[in-house]
Scaffold this active site. Structure first.
Site, mmCIF file in Angstrom:
data_model
loop_
_atom_site.group_PDB
_atom_site.id
_atom_site.type_symbol
_atom_site.label_atom_id
_atom_site.label_comp_id
_atom_site.label_asym_id
_atom_site.label_seq_id
_atom_site.Cartn_x
_atom_site.Cartn_y
_atom_site.Cartn_z
ATOM 1 N N LYS A 23 32.602 37.130 24.445
ATOM 2 C CA LYS A 23 31.248 37.389 23.976
ATOM 3 C C LYS A 23 30.465 38.238 24.979
ATOM 4 O O LYS A 23 29.719 39.145 24.603
ATOM 5 C CB LYS A 23 30.540 36.041 23.801
ATOM 6 C CG LYS A 23 29.623 36.018 22.623
ATOM 7 C CD LYS A 23 29.008 34.649 22.380
ATOM 8 C CE LYS A 23 29.728 33.475 22.954
ATOM 9 N NZ LYS A 23 28.892 32.555 23.691
ATOM 10 N N ASP A 152 28.207 23.337 19.093
ATOM 11 C CA ASP A 152 28.099 22.487 20.287
ATOM 12 C C ASP A 152 26.745 21.790 20.266
ATOM 13 O O ASP A 152 25.716 22.431 20.011
ATOM 14 C CB ASP A 152 28.136 23.332 21.580
ATOM 15 C CG ASP A 152 29.462 24.043 21.781
ATOM 16 O OD1 ASP A 152 30.413 23.705 21.059
ATOM 17 O OD2 ASP A 152 29.530 24.936 22.652
ATOM 18 N N PRO A 195 38.778 30.151 9.644
ATOM 19 C CA PRO A 195 37.930 29.750 10.783
ATOM 20 C C PRO A 195 36.612 30.531 10.818
ATOM 21 O O PRO A 195 35.572 29.970 11.151
ATOM 22 C CB PRO A 195 38.801 30.074 12.007
ATOM 23 C CG PRO A 195 40.200 30.057 11.498
ATOM 24 C CD PRO A 195 40.130 30.556 10.087
ATOM 25 N N GLN A 197 35.030 31.790 8.191
ATOM 26 C CA GLN A 197 34.176 31.249 7.128
ATOM 27 C C GLN A 197 33.489 29.963 7.569
ATOM 28 O O GLN A 197 32.283 29.775 7.359
ATOM 29 C CB GLN A 197 35.011 30.946 5.879
ATOM 30 C CG GLN A 197 35.633 32.164 5.227
ATOM 31 C CD GLN A 197 36.506 31.769 4.043
ATOM 32 O OE1 GLN A 197 36.177 30.848 3.300
ATOM 33 N NE2 GLN A 197 37.625 32.449 3.870
ATOM 34 N N CYS A 385 32.070 39.024 53.329
ATOM 35 C CA CYS A 385 31.323 37.799 53.610
ATOM 36 C C CYS A 385 32.161 36.863 54.485
ATOM 37 O O CYS A 385 32.299 37.119 55.678
ATOM 38 C CB CYS A 385 30.845 37.160 52.317
ATOM 39 S SG CYS A 385 29.356 36.190 52.567
ATOM 40 N N LEU A 386 32.764 35.819 53.932
ATOM 41 C CA LEU A 386 33.629 34.962 54.747
ATOM 42 C C LEU A 386 34.731 35.814 55.392
ATOM 43 O O LEU A 386 35.127 35.576 56.530
ATOM 44 C CB LEU A 386 34.249 33.860 53.881
ATOM 45 C CG LEU A 386 35.156 32.890 54.624
ATOM 46 C CD1 LEU A 386 34.376 32.041 55.613
ATOM 47 C CD2 LEU A 386 35.900 31.976 53.644
ATOM 48 N N GLU A 409 30.662 26.536 60.524
ATOM 49 C CA GLU A 409 30.914 25.988 59.183
ATOM 50 C C GLU A 409 32.305 25.355 59.120
ATOM 51 O O GLU A 409 32.553 24.439 58.342
ATOM 52 C CB GLU A 409 30.827 27.118 58.136
ATOM 53 C CG GLU A 409 31.124 26.664 56.706
ATOM 54 C CD GLU A 409 31.281 27.794 55.701
ATOM 55 O OE1 GLU A 409 31.403 28.971 56.121
ATOM 56 O OE2 GLU A 409 31.294 27.514 54.496
ATOM 57 N N HIS A 522 28.079 41.273 49.741
ATOM 58 C CA HIS A 522 29.074 41.360 48.663
ATOM 59 C C HIS A 522 28.952 42.693 47.938
ATOM 60 O O HIS A 522 28.232 42.785 46.941
ATOM 61 C CB HIS A 522 28.855 40.222 47.652
ATOM 62 C CG HIS A 522 29.251 38.879 48.148
ATOM 63 N ND1 HIS A 522 30.529 38.399 48.044
ATOM 64 C CD2 HIS A 522 28.538 37.916 48.768
ATOM 65 C CE1 HIS A 522 30.594 37.188 48.569
ATOM 66 N NE2 HIS A 522 29.391 36.867 49.013
ATOM 67 N N GLU A 524 30.927 44.075 45.997
ATOM 68 C CA GLU A 524 31.528 44.081 44.652
ATOM 69 C C GLU A 524 30.495 43.930 43.542
ATOM 70 O O GLU A 524 30.746 44.344 42.408
ATOM 71 C CB GLU A 524 32.603 42.990 44.535
ATOM 72 C CG GLU A 524 32.112 41.545 44.560
ATOM 73 C CD GLU A 524 32.047 40.943 45.954
ATOM 74 O OE1 GLU A 524 31.827 41.700 46.929
ATOM 75 O OE2 GLU A 524 32.191 39.710 46.093
HETATM 76 N N1 GLN Z 1 30.782 30.297 53.792
HETATM 77 C C1 GLN Z 1 30.198 31.437 54.435
HETATM 78 C C2 GLN Z 1 28.696 31.266 54.622
HETATM 79 O O1 GLN Z 1 28.109 30.435 53.998
HETATM 80 C C3 GLN Z 1 30.490 32.716 53.666
HETATM 81 C C4 GLN Z 1 29.913 32.706 52.291
HETATM 82 C C5 GLN Z 1 30.527 33.767 51.410
HETATM 83 O O2 GLN Z 1 31.593 34.269 51.699
HETATM 84 N N2 GLN Z 1 29.879 34.092 50.325
HETATM 85 O O3 GLN Z 1 28.090 31.971 55.383
#
Ligand code: GLN
Length: 549
Positions: A23, A152, A195, A197, A385-386, A409, A522, A524
């Site tokens: 969707k 639902d 389905p 219908q 990020c991580l 962390e 990020h 992406e």
């Molecule tokens: N866990 C790491 C932090 O909180 C990286 C978070 C992530 O990769 N989005 O900083």
């Protein structure tokens, strides 16, 4: 409640029969086709679940959490909307039942209902309608996708709200599109319309007569079948649109166009648009189908069982391939497998290694092993990020001689917390200092949304972006520890991107390596097929060079 201005036309997209019919992609494709006719579009996703937002939901269950510029943690369909169109998504483009109820209950506690009984109809439905009508005037067409499947229990208030909106908005300003499944039964050798219908009957039971049916099917539906569906479901034959399984999601707008979807929408809205220009989509699909080469990228993560958890990442890598006219083969490798196995063997044949974002301690040492492998063997590395934080940890441990370096962390104690919870930082988005510590509430302490970053001259990042200041989206809690900036730089770590006040390290690179880059944000989330992200383009290019070099 705001009265509709009658300017924006609203398309409501519901789904029937079962979930996962695509969707979100159908809604995004409708947006793309309307844009190709010169219209502006915006979107909204209404999710029936009770979580206030998907921020705290397990990616296994829900797929990726998509982050917007304004820091909203949203449903991954927002990603499809932004990738397929020019629309920019924000907080107001994604509502859950939880968020709607939360708002109504907060008002009730404040006494705003003056002692009245608070009910689903009209109070919840009014709140939903107000959320939808925020988009009135934002674009020529607003595409509202209702999550879940018609029937639902939890979706009922949303369905009721859009039923009422048809009355408020009028026919020329509201349109119901219903996505259903027309299964192909192998043993009978035919497709079945029952389905569909039933699903339409379910919708009719809620007071909604769909105007257009998009029928997901393995095979194109013949005219006779469309006629049959039209007859049983009270729509015109031309409003029965097939959506077959396409080999690339970017071919979906073209297919729906061929089926006459955008022409139907124009027709039913009684509006005039310019002739659709679908040339860019044709060129895109052409490019996707004719790669000149291919590269293999290893993605090492925690959620590798479910590629939905890395939706945007997956797409951004495809876009990076497109920019280089190569096909990108993704090899998802479990970080835990890397931990116990031989990284060199597991990563053999990969032209680039990517460690994506993530939370928690599982599989961390496996990811670090992959980074060591990339650094030592000069394999292009992209840490997000991580993946950036772990690149710093890896470098501190194995190059700078801080053997027990870690992120706070990921361990209860480390003598060298190279990644930690920064105590004070200037928040450019909120325009104020932020203070946090170990006791701070987990939910409120994330750096979320778009932040500026200044790129240093002579770096891979600067070369890729070809500009000095960028803005990228964040979703993390931990940061590079500035106490380690000098010693790590001395050992060869390049600080390539910083916040404008020089306080937050946003990008790190390695000098003696063909392409090794980690970014705290990020990227992406900002890549589109028509506009591949510069870092993904540069990473794939480096992988290609490695492969053919
Ligand atoms: N866990 C790491 C932090 O909180 C990286 C978070 C992530 O990769 N989005 O900083």
């Amino acid at each position: 409640m705001k009265t509709p201005s009658k300017h924006t036309k609203f398309i409501f997209v519901t789904g029937g029969v079962l979930s996962s019919l695509g969707k979100g992609l159908a809604a995004a494709s409708i947006g793309a086709l309307l844009e190709s006719r010169g219209l502006t579009v915006t979107f909204q996703k209404l999710d029936p679940y009770i979580n206030v937002d998907p921020g705290t939901m397990n990616p296994f269950q829900h797929g990726e959490v998509y982050v917007t510029d304004d820091g909203a943690e949203t449903d991954l369909d927002m990603g499809h909307y932004e990738r397929f169109t020019q629309a920019v998504m924000a907080q107001k483009n994604n509502y859950t039942s939880g968020r709607i109820y939360f708002s109504v209950i907060t008002k009730e506690r404040r006494g705003e209902f003056l002692g009245g009984t608070v009910q689903v109809i009209p109070h919840i439905t009014d709140e939903i309608k107000a959320a939808v009508l925020q988009l009135d005037g934002e674009a020529d067409v607003a595409i509202i996708e209702i999550g879940g499947t018609v029937g639902d229990i939890e979706g009922l208030p949303f369905i009721e709200a859009i039923r009422q909106l048809r009355g408020d908005l009028g026919r020329a300003h509201s349109l119901f599109i219903h996505l259903t499944l027309v299964p192909y039964i192998k043993t009978a050798g035919e497709v079945k319309t029952k389905p569909t219908q039933h699903s339409v009957r379910e919708l009719l039971g809620c007071g909604i007569q769909p105007d257009i049916l998009i029928c997901r099917s393995e095979v194109p539906l013949e005219d006779s079948l469309k006629k049959k569906i039209a007859l049983f479901c009270n729509v015109q034959k031309d409003a029965v649109i097939t959506a077959i399984d396409v080999d690339t999601i970017y071919a979906l707008p073209l297919y729906l166009h061929k089926e006459g979807l955008d022409a139907q929408i124009e027709n039913l809205f009684q509006m005039w648009t310019k002739q659709p220009d679908i040339g860019p989509w044709e060129k895109l699909v052409e490019r996707i189908k004719n790669p000149e080469d291919q590269v293999t990228i290893a993605v090492t993560g925690k959620y590798i069982e479910l590629t939905e958890s890395y939706k945007s990442l997956h797409e951004a890598l495809v876009h990076g391939g497109l920019a280089n006219q190569v096909k990108v083969n993704l090899r998802y490798i479990s970080a835990e497998e890397l931990e116990s196995g031989d990284p060199a063997a597991l990563l053999a044949g990969c032209d680039g290694i990517l460690v994506p974002g993530g939370f928690g301690r599982r599989g961390i040492e496996g990811k670090i092993a992959a980074i060591t492998h990339a650094r030592e063997n000069k394999i292009p590395y992209f840490g997000i990020c991580l993946g950036m934080q772990l690149a710093v940890v890896e470098f501190a441990r194995n190059v700078a001689g801080l053997a027990r370096a870690n992120s706070t962390e990921l361990t209860d104690f480390t003598p060298d917390p190279v990644i930690y919870l920064i105590k004070e930082w200037y928040d450019y988005r909120q325009g104020k200092m932020q203070i946090r510590d170990e006791q701070s509430d987990l939910g409120g302490t994330m750096r979320l949304g778009a932040y500026p970053c200044v790129l240093q001259a002579g770096t891979l990042a600067r070369a890729a972006y070809n500009t000095e200041e960028i803005s990228e989206r964040h979703r993390h809690r931990y940061e590079f520890n500035n106490d380690y900036r000098a010693p790590l730089a001395e050992a060869g770590l390049v600080i390539a991107g910083l916040s404008p006040d020089n306080n937050l390290v946003e990008i790190v690179e390695l000098a003696n390596h063909p392409w090794f880059l980690g970014c705290q944000f990020h990227p992406e989330f900002k890549s589109k097929p028509m506009r591949p992200h510069p870092l993904f383009t540069a990473f794939i290019k480096a992988a290609l060079t490695k492969k053919n070099g």
